[in-house]
Design a protein around this motif. Structure first.
Motif, PDB file in Angstrom:
ATOM      1  N   GLY B 264      16.950  -9.494  10.262  1.00  0.00           N
ATOM      2  CA  GLY B 264      16.022  -8.363  10.280  1.00  0.00           C
ATOM      3  C   GLY B 264      15.992  -7.609   8.966  1.00  0.00           C
ATOM      4  O   GLY B 264      15.103  -6.809   8.716  1.00  0.00           O
ATOM      5  N   ARG B 265      16.998  -7.891   8.102  1.00  0.00           N
ATOM      6  CA  ARG B 265      17.137  -7.106   6.876  1.00  0.00           C
ATOM      7  C   ARG B 265      15.908  -7.090   5.976  1.00  0.00           C
ATOM      8  O   ARG B 265      15.543  -6.033   5.454  1.00  0.00           O
ATOM      9  CB  ARG B 265      18.343  -7.594   6.084  1.00  0.00           C
ATOM     10  N   ILE B 268      13.150  -4.329   6.730  1.00  0.00           N
ATOM     11  CA  ILE B 268      13.641  -2.979   6.968  1.00  0.00           C
ATOM     12  C   ILE B 268      12.529  -1.946   6.749  1.00  0.00           C
ATOM     13  O   ILE B 268      12.506  -0.903   7.383  1.00  0.00           O
ATOM     14  CB  ILE B 268      14.859  -2.701   6.056  1.00  0.00           C
ATOM     15  N   GLN B 269      11.585  -2.277   5.878  1.00  0.00           N
ATOM     16  CA  GLN B 269      10.482  -1.331   5.640  1.00  0.00           C
ATOM     17  C   GLN B 269       9.364  -1.513   6.654  1.00  0.00           C
ATOM     18  O   GLN B 269       8.813  -0.545   7.165  1.00  0.00           O
ATOM     19  CB  GLN B 269       9.902  -1.539   4.242  1.00  0.00           C
ATOM     20  N   PRO B 272      11.372  -1.702  11.028  1.00  0.00           N
ATOM     21  CA  PRO B 272      12.754  -1.221  11.117  1.00  0.00           C
ATOM     22  C   PRO B 272      13.365  -1.391  12.510  1.00  0.00           C
ATOM     23  O   PRO B 272      14.585  -1.489  12.636  1.00  0.00           O
ATOM     24  CB  PRO B 272      12.648   0.260  10.735  1.00  0.00           C
ATOM     25  N   MET B 275      16.009  -4.124  13.243  1.00  0.00           N
ATOM     26  CA  MET B 275      17.439  -3.977  13.001  1.00  0.00           C
ATOM     27  C   MET B 275      18.049  -2.883  13.869  1.00  0.00           C
ATOM     28  O   MET B 275      19.263  -2.732  13.896  1.00  0.00           O
ATOM     29  CB  MET B 275      17.718  -3.695  11.525  1.00  0.00           C
ATOM     30  N   VAL B 276      17.223  -2.140  14.571  1.00  0.00           N
ATOM     31  CA  VAL B 276      17.769  -1.069  15.400  1.00  0.00           C
ATOM     32  C   VAL B 276      18.370  -1.634  16.684  1.00  0.00           C
ATOM     33  O   VAL B 276      19.500  -1.329  17.039  1.00  0.00           O
ATOM     34  CB  VAL B 276      16.679  -0.023  15.716  1.00  0.00           C
TER      35      VAL B 276
END
Lengths: 313, 309
Positions: B264-265, B268-269, B272, B275-276
């Motif tokens: 998921g990195r 991130i924009q 998001p 990655m939560v």
């Protein structure tokens, strides 16, 4: 005289551990699946190595010798600082590791500082205001800190402070600003254990007779706690710092990838994926020696801080 | 018989054997009263409940997951949560909820297995060291000291790295590292138990070493060991997801929480949430293990508590 005696004893007692560490590190190479000579001969080549090439490598590295002899030879080289050469870069492993070690140690220290910066005030407050809402909150914070993975916390911090707010840089190593986010991501986990420990230890000290004396002579509570109680209560904390250092070192290795921190962590992951075995072995040895040395330093510092402990047996 | 009244300590063996069911009733009573205690400690009860929920979700994943966790649907990639995909989809359009559910099998199943194996090894080795003493103890403890001279996650990382990436190797690495801590605790418990009077009494009636270890010592270390194991579970979940996060554990395309975070990195924009959710899952699982472990420790006989710190 007594101190020197004690130090000598401690150093001597380290020897079996270091010997064990060297045995394990040497034995680690036995985990590598396959014939090491074949792996080394074929490394970085397109074609299968010929039997002669494999034999040449085997002979050159002494892999055909009996195990104890190989261990003795290896140990002899390691003691002289020769950990072999990286298969990828051809550079000495020693240099590859020492070049990157400061960055990782810096991050570890940063995590430790942040951990203590959070744990000290919260732990003291929780002890002084025992069973208050503050105490309950600190308990919740400690539980949370111990449960949230540091690498995830790092990503959340990047999302909040770098991506959304744009206050701090997300990547790389530079000034203090680059240092803040990774240190915080590392430090919260460490603070969890430390703050509970500080609280418990301070509570114990606050029940001592000399604290009652201090209060009885009319000393303000603040001075009683900070001047008289805090210092002795930090002694048990010191012993845990060494152990925490090991955890933080491991955490730093994982967290470096998120922040593109150019330390040992990123390097070792690349090396693992490239199956650069001499580097991995050197890394294991280096890390455990750093850990053993820290624990030794903590132990000595503890004796020095607590004059009640005898240096004798 | 008058003889028996004079020496109440010495009882014929067959008596205990002839009524095995009483033993079971006692054990059952102990377990249920344990549950009762847990209800009095609501945080611990919550932890147990959450852990059980996670376990059921992991086991029943094929039944309750709405989608195939590996089914790729690129057109639907990085979708926000909706009624069709409750937690959205990842970059390849795979359903995040289904991947989380199946990921629980890898993350929690592996952690549970590691903790179980570590406990069995640790208890066995620790008991042997503490009970035998002498050179056996000396050798075992030197080995334990040496293993503990490595930062645990780093040794696990190195072992898994040398064996090659993969969940099994990560589990192996963690097992090699973690048995030592458990063995040390069990040994110190045995050392203090060994001197107690009931062991002397057992010896007097001629109990064998094996019987003393399994029937007298083992039940007494079990309480602290259960607490230790529960607290360890959280750490092992963290380690496994951490090692998977850096690419050593579960390999593509199979789901695992740490690996999901890793993939998921890059988004991130843009996404998001990707990655939560896996992060929350890890944190919640570890949290519930810690809640349960803390509660169990508080219930434990205070005499044993100091061995666990």
């Amino acid at each position: 005289m007594k101190v020197r005696h004690y130090l000598l004893r401690r150093v001597v007692s380290l020897l079996p551990v270091i010997f064990g560490v060297s045995l394990i590190t040497f034995g680690l190479m036995g985990l590598v699946p396959g014939d090491p000579a074949e792996i080394l001969a074929s490394y970085g080549k397109e074609t299968e190595p010929t039997a002669e090439e494999v034999e040449a490598v085997r002979e050159q590295l002494g892999l055909d010798l009996p195990l104890p002899v190989r261990y003795a030879r290896w140990l002899g080289r390691v003691v002289r600082g020769d950990l072999g050469r990286s298969l990828c870069s051809g550079e000495p492993v020693w240099r590859e590791i020492t070049v990157r070690l400061p960055a990782t140690l810096e991050l570890t220290a940063g995590g430790m500082v942040v951990g203590l910066l959070i744990a000290l005030p919260v732990g003291i407050l929780a002890a002084v205001k025992r069973d208050s809402i503050l105490d309950q909150l600190s308990r919740a914070l400690a539980l949370l800190g111990a449960s949230v993975p540091s690498f995830w916390l790092g990503m959340v911090l990047i999302l909040l402070f770098a991506v959304r707010l744009g206050w701090l840089p997300a990547m790389g190593r530079g000034g203090l600003r680059h240092f803040i986010l990774p240190s915080c991501a590392l430090g919260l986990g460490a603070s969890a254990i430390l703050m509970r420990l500080i609280r418990a230890s301070l509570l114990e000290v606050l029940e001592q007779d000399y604290i009652r004396t201090a209060r009885a002579k009319g000393l303000r509570e603040r001075a009683t706690v900070l001047r008289h109680a805090l210092k002795p209560s930090l002694l048990p904390v010191v012993t845990v710092l060494g152990l925490q250092f090991g955890n933080l070192l491991g955490g730093a290795v994982i967290i470096e990838t998120i922040f593109a921190w150019p330390g040992l962590g990123m390097f070792i992951i690349e090396s693992i994926l490239a199956r650069d075995f001499p580097v991995i072995q050197g890394f294991a040895l280096f890390m455990s020696l750093v850990f053993v040395a820290t624990n030794f330093a903590v132990d000595v510092a503890y004796r020095w801080l607590d004059p009640r402990i005898q240096y004798g047996t | 018989m008058p003889m028996e009244q004079t020496y109440p300590l010495i009882r014929p063996r067959h008596r205990a054997r002839s009524q095995p069911y009483r033993d079971w009733i006692r054990r059952l009573a102990a377990i249920t009263s344990g549950l009762h205690y847990l209800r009095r400690a609501p945080a611990g009860f919550l932890g147990a409940l959450l852990l059980a929920t996670f376990a059921v979700a992991a086991i029943a994943a094929p039944l309750i997951a709405p989608y195939d966790p590996l089914a790729i649907d690129v057109k639907n990639g990085l979708a926000a949560p909706s009624w069709t995909h409750p937690l959205g989809t990842d970059h390849l359009g795979r359903d995040v909820l289904s991947r989380l559910l199946f990921g629980a099998r890898a993350s929690l199943g592996a952690a549970g297995a590691v903790v179980l194996i570590v406990t069995v090894i640790g208890v066995t080795v620790g008991m042997v060291a503490g009970f035998c003493g002498g050179w056996v103890d000396e050798i075992i403890m030197r080995l334990v000291d040496t293993v503990l001279a490595f930062p645990s996650i780093i040794l696990a990382l190195v072992v898994a790295g040398l064996l090659g990436p993969g969940l099994r190797n990560v589990m192996l690495g963690l097992t090699i590292v973690r048995w030592a801590g458990c063995a040390r605790v069990v040994r110190s418990l045995i050392l203090s138990l060994r001197e107690r009077e009931f062991i002397l009494a057992a010896r007097c009636v001629g109990a064998s070493n094996w019987r003393i270890m399994t029937r007298h010592l083992l039940p007494n270390v079990l309480g602290p060991v259960v607490v230790l194991t529960t607290l360890d579970l959280g750490n092992v979940i963290l380690s496994i997801s951490g090692l998977s996060f850096i690419g050593l554990g579960v390999q593509l395309p199979h789901p695992e929480w740490g690996a999901m975070l890793n993939y998921g990195r890059p988004y991130i924009q843009t996404a998001p949430l990707l990655m939560v959710f896996p992060g929350l899952a890890i944190a919640l699982a570890v949290l519930s293990a810690n809640l349960l472990g803390d509660a169990l420790r508080d219930l434990l006989d205070p005499r044993y508590r100091r061995y666990l710190s």
